[in-house]
Design an enzyme around this catalytic site. Sequence first.
Site, PDB file in Angstrom:
ATOM      1  N   ARG A  93       0.847  -1.193   0.000  1.00  0.00           N
ATOM      2  CA  ARG A  93       0.000   0.000   0.000  1.00  0.00           C
ATOM      3  C   ARG A  93       0.881   1.241   0.000  1.00  0.00           C
ATOM      4  O   ARG A  93       1.756   1.391   0.856  1.00  0.00           O
ATOM      5  CB  ARG A  93      -0.889  -0.003   1.244  1.00  0.00           C
ATOM      6  N   HIS A 137      -2.911  10.809   1.312  1.00  0.00           N
ATOM      7  CA  HIS A 137      -2.282  10.573   2.616  1.00  0.00           C
ATOM      8  C   HIS A 137      -1.660  11.898   3.070  1.00  0.00           C
ATOM      9  O   HIS A 137      -0.455  12.014   3.269  1.00  0.00           O
ATOM     10  CB  HIS A 137      -1.253   9.441   2.517  1.00  0.00           C
ATOM     11  N   GLU A 182      -7.055   7.979   6.993  1.00  0.00           N
ATOM     12  CA  GLU A 182      -7.326   8.573   8.304  1.00  0.00           C
ATOM     13  C   GLU A 182      -7.903   9.981   8.248  1.00  0.00           C
ATOM     14  O   GLU A 182      -7.307  10.940   8.772  1.00  0.00           O
ATOM     15  CB  GLU A 182      -6.045   8.571   9.152  1.00  0.00           C
ATOM     16  N   ASN A 303      -6.719   1.321  10.349  1.00  0.00           N
ATOM     17  CA  ASN A 303      -5.375   1.557  10.904  1.00  0.00           C
ATOM     18  C   ASN A 303      -5.534   1.565  12.413  1.00  0.00           C
ATOM     19  O   ASN A 303      -6.456   2.198  12.939  1.00  0.00           O
ATOM     20  CB  ASN A 303      -4.821   2.922  10.501  1.00  0.00           C
ATOM     21  N   TYR A 305      -3.250   1.414  16.288  1.00  0.00           N
ATOM     22  CA  TYR A 305      -2.000   1.335  17.058  1.00  0.00           C
ATOM     23  C   TYR A 305      -2.252   0.987  18.516  1.00  0.00           C
ATOM     24  O   TYR A 305      -1.490   0.249  19.123  1.00  0.00           O
ATOM     25  CB  TYR A 305      -1.223   2.648  16.917  1.00  0.00           C
TER      26      TYR A 305
END
Length: 459
Positions: A93, A137, A182, A303, A305
């Site tokens: 990606r 992005h 995001e 995504n 974390y």
Amino acid sequence: MPAGVGNPPQTDQTTREFPLLAALRRDFTWGVSTSSFQIEGAAHEDGRGPSVWDTYCQKGLANHDTGDIACDHYHRYAEDIALMQRLGVQAYRFSVAWPRVLPQGRGTLNELGLQFYDRLIDALLAAGIEPWLCLYHWDMPQVLDDLGGWTTRDVVSWFTDYAALVAGRYGDRVKRFATFNEPSIFTLFGHGFGDGKRDISGVNSLHRAVHHVNLAHGAAVDAVRARVPGASIGAIHNFQMCLPSTLADAEAAKHCDLYWNRAFPDPQCLGTYPDRIQRALEPHMQTGDLARIRRPLDWFGVNHYGPTYVKADPNARLGFGIGPKPPDIPATPIGWPIVPEKFRETLLRVAKAYGLPIYVLENGLGGHDKPDEKGAVVDNERIAYLRDYIGALNEAVSAGADIRGYFVWSLLDNFEWDSGYSVRFGITYVDFPTQRRIPKASFHWYRDLIKRARAQADG
Ligand code: FCB
């Protein structure tokens, strides 16, 4: 030593363990992710225009870091693809830099910039790696930001034209398209977390940006679908449980969840905004907008974390901010909470709320890795993190979530936004002065994990 060659560095016993993968689909996709501004460099080459991140860097980051050279991937993409081949990933990606292909954001195309992605895509396909192309992005052309950026509704047509260009140019070879990376993060951090509860214009810019990104997403889905037969389209959301830092922060955490987790997926997948956001957005909406935003999607990109800890903050624009994690929660070297069970819960929540196949398109650990005296980078902490998070993913699949792929963030150490090059997320170490790539212990571990998973799927 050429990239990817050499013996795996020694790791301790625990980090040689692998998580259970028994529940995964046979066609599960293993990949790695990057983004244009964070790795490409060549900022002033072949006609690229400046992005908002070039401008932001000029204002002075820690260590005066910039994206001018980054990982020099613009010139070293072949070496980086060789690393991916060595890893055995099936997919990569990356994102296209809007100002590289349209230096003015719209209008005149930059043929040399377009040719870079031709080369990259062709080399990926020749290596047997599927390109996953993300349109945005965070590197908006500066000239468009000067005209209002995401806060003006005009951005919807600018973005749609850009999406049409990219889809038309690469759609013969690329089938996987993501609209945004995001959206909640770049809108909240760009407009939402400022000071001043009474800063109505700041709050208004946030709401305008949220709505325009959603409209741009819907229009881009249509533009790609119309040009790419067999396209498989999604958006990529940073989906992380918002948890209160202390008992007193419970309301703030709920409020944050609306913006962080729901302001984009809800309208994009369900055609509604959460009530509280809907009321705030009404002045910026036109009849038919929700139908423009909710276009058929093929998958949901996650995504993740760790959970986001939230505190009430009466001085903040929205009344909340990022809070401290409770002291008993373990953290990565950069202080991000490590709670794999919350990853499992997040995946189950996304599966239930949106009903789309899920691809995890970013997950990883940021640290301050350094080569040891033998030149090896032994990142046991990253291996343990990946092992526990991939284990949690397997558990979510066992519990019914339809998860079809997992991509590590990131292939390379790179430009980590506000932290510049001081924070490293790569499974490959980059020695920035020489641009030498050194696969870390986690690179070898991930390669072995993929090998094992694929053997299991074949067997
Ligand atoms: C995500 C970003 C990505 C990277 C990781 C660490 O929020 O999408 O670019 O910086 O965090």
